[in-house]
Design a protein around this motif. Structure first.
Motif, PDB file in Angstrom:
ATOM      1  N   HIS A  29      -5.740   9.382   6.001  1.00 19.62           N
ATOM      2  CA  HIS A  29      -6.019   8.061   5.446  1.00 19.62           C
ATOM      3  C   HIS A  29      -6.908   8.151   4.202  1.00 19.62           C
ATOM      4  O   HIS A  29      -7.572   9.156   3.963  1.00 19.62           O
ATOM      5  N   ASN A  51      -2.617  -6.965   0.504  1.00 18.13           N
ATOM      6  CA  ASN A  51      -1.872  -6.139   1.453  1.00 18.13           C
ATOM      7  C   ASN A  51      -2.087  -4.655   1.176  1.00 18.13           C
ATOM      8  O   ASN A  51      -2.250  -3.851   2.098  1.00 18.13           O
ATOM      9  N   LEU A  52      -2.085  -4.272  -0.087  1.00 19.23           N
ATOM     10  CA  LEU A  52      -2.296  -2.870  -0.439  1.00 19.23           C
ATOM     11  C   LEU A  52      -3.715  -2.416  -0.089  1.00 19.23           C
ATOM     12  O   LEU A  52      -3.918  -1.325   0.460  1.00 19.23           O
ATOM     13  N   GLN A  54      -5.595  -3.425   2.173  1.00 18.61           N
ATOM     14  CA  GLN A  54      -5.759  -3.336   3.615  1.00 18.61           C
ATOM     15  C   GLN A  54      -5.021  -2.157   4.223  1.00 18.61           C
ATOM     16  O   GLN A  54      -5.163  -1.880   5.411  1.00 18.61           O
ATOM     17  N   ASN A  55      -4.245  -1.449   3.416  1.00 20.52           N
ATOM     18  CA  ASN A  55      -3.469  -0.316   3.929  1.00 20.52           C
ATOM     19  C   ASN A  55      -4.386   0.883   4.138  1.00 20.52           C
ATOM     20  O   ASN A  55      -5.107   1.285   3.225  1.00 20.52           O
ATOM     21  N   TYR A  57      -3.914   3.977   4.160  1.00 18.31           N
ATOM     22  CA  TYR A  57      -3.650   5.165   3.342  1.00 18.31           C
ATOM     23  C   TYR A  57      -4.183   5.015   1.912  1.00 18.31           C
ATOM     24  O   TYR A  57      -4.282   5.992   1.180  1.00 18.31           O
ATOM     25  N   HIS A 124       0.809  -3.380   5.553  1.00 17.98           N
ATOM     26  CA  HIS A 124      -0.393  -2.582   5.774  1.00 17.98           C
ATOM     27  C   HIS A 124      -0.548  -2.150   7.227  1.00 17.98           C
ATOM     28  O   HIS A 124      -1.415  -1.348   7.557  1.00 17.98           O
ATOM     29  N   ASP A 125       0.299  -2.691   8.106  1.00 20.74           N
ATOM     30  CA  ASP A 125       0.218  -2.352   9.520  1.00 20.74           C
ATOM     31  C   ASP A 125       1.334  -1.405   9.955  1.00 20.74           C
ATOM     32  O   ASP A 125       1.616  -1.257  11.147  1.00 20.74           O
ATOM     33  N   ASP A 127       3.290   2.651   9.104  1.00 19.13           N
ATOM     34  CA  ASP A 127       2.979   3.995   8.602  1.00 19.13           C
ATOM     35  C   ASP A 127       3.885   4.418   7.458  1.00 19.13           C
ATOM     36  O   ASP A 127       4.073   5.613   7.222  1.00 19.13           O
ATOM     37  N   CYS A 231       9.810   4.465   4.872  1.00 11.42           N
ATOM     38  CA  CYS A 231       8.864   3.649   4.103  1.00 11.42           C
ATOM     39  C   CYS A 231       9.662   2.522   3.448  1.00 11.42           C
ATOM     40  O   CYS A 231      10.428   2.755   2.505  1.00 11.42           O
TER      41      CYS A 231
END
Length: 381
Positions: A29, A51-52, A54-55, A57, A124-125, A127, A231
């Motif tokens: 991460h 959203n990004l 909160q991701n 990674y 963001h939730d 993988d 993805c």
């Protein structure tokens, strides 16, 4: 014959996907910086960036305001204050998307960089980015994901496009990787690169499809390009015929110009396996439809034309593809809409005839037209 070939291709892709299904997403991460170019993205920018950010990674997001004339700069300033150093706001005079990305690259500190668009919802939730990062860790220099469709608040046209878009992109790009050694395209909506690779191989604004231009440049220079089918991101779709025509004009004319710029690639394994078949399909399709329509009209009148457009076997196949999309989007109305996806086949052929062939001969592209952005389709996929 076409149906047999299609199902054979699907079977090969399915076997390949199942063989690689055990590959796990990376758990590293905060290992990726993201660059988001933004030109007049005020309606959707805040939700997409949130959203990004909160991701898990993502380490930092660098958003480059490329000379916007709306309140993009104001949105960025307010968000940068809120996110305390994790969002880097960069304001510049308009250069084009390629120039904005390369300016943003100056602020990247992570070993990997993720590129997306300001209208694109990146879950963001999930993988998804972890699967891309796993390909990088396995030796890839650049990885492409899958741009699906964001159907929140979308109208009829986006739903028709969504019926076949996701499965067909997965099938085509996986098959291209198997045949040519690399997917046809790392989409600008979903791509991850080793930072050092992107610094050595800059995006250019010499075409309006800078993502395709860079993908072919990397293939030519021997970099390892891979596809991460797990993805999936969700760009906005066009809700009007006018916007749809302009977008496909940009894609197809840009594709034709890239063929001129990378003509040596056409005669490599990548070209023979990936590029030339796609061009041949366009011309074969045009010839087949033209002759079939003429014969159908002569023999059966208007009713014959309907049969050519919607033969029962083809309807069954396309509805099966639509069922995959319907399950993914949890929108079962996509299944009966799937046969209407022939509209996009005809649209692509029409744009090739009106604009694509001219671009292939002249090497010139129209001005980049921006589709309408919608505020209500970026919050959730």
């Amino acid at each position: 014959m076409k149906t047999i070939f299609f199902f054979s291709m699907c079977a090969i892709v399915l076997a390949y996907l199942l063989a690689g299904w055990r590959r796990k997403a990376s758990k590293k991460h905060s290992a990726v910086d993201a660059i988001i170019p933004a030109f007049n993205e005020e309606p959707c920018l805040e939700s997409s960036l949130t959203n990004l950010l909160q991701n898990p990674y993502i380490h930092r997001v660098i958003c480059v305001n490329d000379g916007s004339t709306d309140d993009t700069a104001g949105v960025l300033a307010r968000m940068a204050d809120k996110w305390d150093g994790r969002l880097i706001a960069v304001n510049q005079a308009n250069t084009g998307k390629g120039g904005a990305i390369m300016n943003g690259l100056r602020y990247v500190t992570a070993d990997q960089v993720f590129l997306s668009d300001a209208d694109t919802y990146v879950p963001h939730d999930k993988d998804g980015l972890g699967y891309m990062l796993a390909e990088i860790e396995a030796g890839a220099d650049a990885v492409g994901g899958i741009p699906s469709s964001n159907l929140r608040g979308a109208g009829l046209l986006p739903c028709i496009r969504a019926t076949v878009k996701l499965p067909m992109i997965i099938i085509k790009r996986t098959f291209q990787q198997l045949l040519g050694g690399a997917p046809f395209l790392i989409s600008g909506a979903c791509g991850m690169f080793r930072t050092e690779v992107l610094r050595k191989n800059a995006f250019s604004d010499r075409t309006k499809v800078e993502d395709l231009d860079l993908t072919w440049t990397l293939v030519t220079r021997g970099y390892k390009i891979r596809q991460a089918n797990r993805c999936i991101v969700y760009p906005q779709e066009c809700n009007t015929l006018r916007d749809e025509w302009k977008r496909w004009r940009r894609w197809i004319v840009g594709y034709a110009v890239c063929m001129r710029l990378h003509k040596r690639l056409l005669f490599t394994r990548y070209g023979i396996g990936s590029i030339l078949p796609m061009v041949m399909v366009v011309f074969l399709g045009l010839w087949t439809y033209a002759t079939s329509w003429a014969n159908a009209l002569i023999e059966n009148g208007p009713a014959g034309l309907a049969f050519v457009l919607f033969p029962l076997l083809w309807v069954a196949v396309v509805m099966l593809v639509g069922a995959f999309s319907a399950a993914h989007h949890r929108k079962w109305a996509l299944i009966p809409l799937a046969p209407l996806a022939v509209f996009y086949v005809l649209l692509a052929y029409s744009v090739w005839l009106v604009h694509g062939l001219k671009g292939l001969v002249t090497g010139k592209e129209p001005m980049r037209d921006k589709p309408t952005r919608y505020r209500d389709v970026v919050e959730n996929a």
